[in-house]
Write an enzyme that holds these catalytic residues in place. Sequence first.
Site: not given
Length: 482
Positions: A234, A251, A385, A177, A229-231
């Site tokens: 995630g 990741e 970030e 995706k 992607g983002s924490t």
Amino acid sequence: MQVEERVFIGGAWVPPSTGRTIEVISPHTEQAIARIAAPAAQDADAAVAAARAAFDQGPWPHLPPADRIAAIRRLADLYDPRREDIARLISAQMGAPITFARSAHAALPGVMMRAFADIAETMDWEQVRPGRYGSDILLQRTPVGVVAAIVPWNMPTLLAVMKLIPALLAGCPVVLKPSPETPLDAYLLAGLTEQAGFPPGVISVLPGDGALGAHLVGHPGVDRVSFTGSTAVGAQVAAACGAALKRVNLELGGKSAAIVLDDADPATTAAGIKVAGLMNSGQACVAQTRILVPRSRHDEHVDALAAMMDALVVADPADPATEVGPLVSRRQQERVRAYIELGEKEGAALATGGAAPPAAAGSGWYIRPTLFARADNGSRIAQEEIFGPVLTVIPYDDEDHAVHLANDTRYGLSGSVWTPDTDHGLAVARRVAAGTFGVNQPYSMDPAAPFGGVKDSGIGRELGPEGIEGHLDTKSISVAAP
């Protein structure tokens, strides 16, 4: 305008389940450059069903590893002549400067395909181990099952290949995706897999939003999820996979530090930080955006960094001279501007740049390369970030203080140290909590080395043998004489 009215399910182009579409917008012109069919949950269900059949009844998981390796090499041979097409698509979709798109976005995936194939040839897919009770133990490496691979927009082809190829080599069918911002390169890659002759069901490519990703993550037919992607997202993925006892690789975000030692030359270091902190217009999870410098040399390092950033060419990403292009979306541009305004409110000194648009910018989601100085490591611009061309310089008192500051973050993805004394640099590198690190260079994403983070930067590893092993189970078979 490019138009694609089909979706790629199980290795074939088929009509979508709905008439919805995704418009792909140029970050430079702010105009639509393509329209593609928007896959829905029903399409994801069909893709998982095809993958499930390919795993449960198809030949792919049971082929000799040499046959799967040969298929990946065919794909790499088909990919190489299309590198320029990939580079131009990525530059048009997400604003990457074309020179960087050619050297990193488009060139590295082909390298990684062949590197993974080489690694797979060296792996022990079966081995015999002497048992403690007199019988030998046969260890068989078996694929974990159907993989859902979810990739973001910032390095779309590279991250897709990092997930797709190890899973395929392990024998796992994949539902990939991509982000809705960058579907065009993914569909080009899908067409190449079709040409390479993978069996039915083994590969599906469904660009879509977070709702489609969540549907795949929670799908009972998916055995493993690989997410970049983002924490924050995630954590949601991890929770869903944990509830279902589903394998997961994450990741996630980063706020990495570049530690500049007392003996480092400011101009040389600034040239390195140009890549380490500002690659891909600052839209990289591994970017080293916290620059830790000796307090006694703070001003000369700030001057060198500001001069480097002032000289950067911010322009049309299609121009080979461009070094910083637009950000991927208006939403991202506004987010970065808000952080720049926040940095000034927090009391950091604005050394160059700022929230106002670049002087030459007309249309397009551009941000001036921005440098903050004398920042506090506890400030939000130093801890969160930003994902844009924004660097923050933080002074330290001594080496122990520098290491403390580097580790004083929720993240642990990457980092670097800068010094003419390589042994000293290695000693510092060993003290920093990060999954990847560079000495006198940004972390080099070498396909032979595992890639991933610690703390809130993720779980698991990609690349290297570890990238394939994460898609494998180990079955133990006791063997006794009759």
